[in-house]
Write an enzyme that holds these catalytic residues in place. Structure first.
Site, PDB file in Angstrom:
ATOM      1  CG  ASP A   1      -5.097   5.088  -6.955  1.00 55.15           C
ATOM      2  OD1 ASP A   1      -5.445   6.441  -6.688  1.00 55.15           O
ATOM      3  OD2 ASP A   1      -4.155   4.632  -6.112  1.00 55.15           O
TER       4      ASP A   1
ATOM      5  CG  HIS B   1      -3.163   5.599  -2.870  1.00 46.60           C
ATOM      6  ND1 HIS B   1      -4.215   5.971  -4.058  1.00 46.60           N
ATOM      7  CD2 HIS B   1      -3.928   6.203  -1.640  1.00 46.60           C
ATOM      8  CE1 HIS B   1      -5.202   6.342  -3.336  1.00 46.60           C
ATOM      9  NE2 HIS B   1      -5.139   6.521  -2.158  1.00 46.60           N
TER      10      HIS B   1
END
Ligand code: LMR
Length: 220
Positions: free
Chosen positions: A122, A150
């Site tokens: 990310d 996540h």
């Protein structure tokens, strides 16, 4: 050492051959096995990658039931039994944060701080989106923070992000001066990029995930 379940050994042999073909300077030797006692023996670092992957239309949390079981019953138990007590464990299989927590709670003899999960993907996505928008390279962007899991609820935060622009270090937010891009496009793009990759190739990310794992391990 590469490990998978017995029916996947053919695929693992391919991974082994391709890794050898990469002629990686730090790769001194490599083996593929379906035996926990071989794969986990005296491990210094374990990357727990291969679990049930997300498919089109699923959220990562849909994998919870199937994957938590594997983490608790198998990986954590095998780590406790065979790995060094100082082993560092990196959890990649989704839902990564939850699986990591479960594994750390189940493997009682391994210090909690040795467990981490992959948020770096990310982070790299966020850096890249900024770099594309501003016409620089991802390497020019730093101090982006990912808060949360996540998952599609994560919050990519650029409030402290800096970038190199014409040889000078400037704040990303100030350089862009486009609040609505950050609020409307940037956050959702980063949150949804895993799903976008799945929609495009009908399988979850591989190359970017591998790069994120190697960034994560290098920084550890
Ligand atoms: C990713 O973010 O690309 C991976 O976690 C795979 C997924 O399910 O999104």
């Amino acid at each position: 050492m590469l490990m998978d379940i017995t029916p996947m050994m053919g695929v693992l042999d391919d991974v082994l051959m391709e890794l050898q073909d990469c002629a990686l300077p730090l790769l001194k030797g490599i083996m593929a096995t379906d035996k926990e006692e071989v794969a986990f023996k005296d491990l210094d670092m374990a990357v727990l990658v291969g679990f049930m992957p997300r498919r089109e239309g699923m959220e990562r949390k849909d994998l919870l039931k199937a994957n938590v079981k594997i983490f608790k019953a198998q990986s954590a138990a095998a780590l406790e039994k065979y790995a060094k007590k100082s082993v560092k464990v990196i959890v990649v299989g989704n839902l990564a944060n939850t699986n990591c927590l479960m594994a750390s709670k189940s493997a009682l003899f391994i210090p909690k701080e040795n467990f981490s999960c992959l948020i770096r993907l990310d982070h790299n996505r966020a850096k890249s989106q900024i770099a594309i928008k501003l016409g620089v390279t991802a390497d020019d962007v730093k101090n982006v923070i990912i808060w949360g899991n996540h998952s599609s609820t994560q919050y990519p935060d650029v409030n402290h992000a800096k970038m190199k622009l014409h040889g000078k270090e400037v704040g990303v937010y100030e350089a862009l001066k486009d609040d609505s891009w950050f609020k409307r496009m940037f956050i959702t793009t980063v949150q949804q990029h895993g799903a976008d990759v799945i929609n495009a190739r009908k399988l979850s990310s591989v190359t970017s995930a591998s790069k994120a794992i190697s960034d994560h391990i290098r920084d550890i």
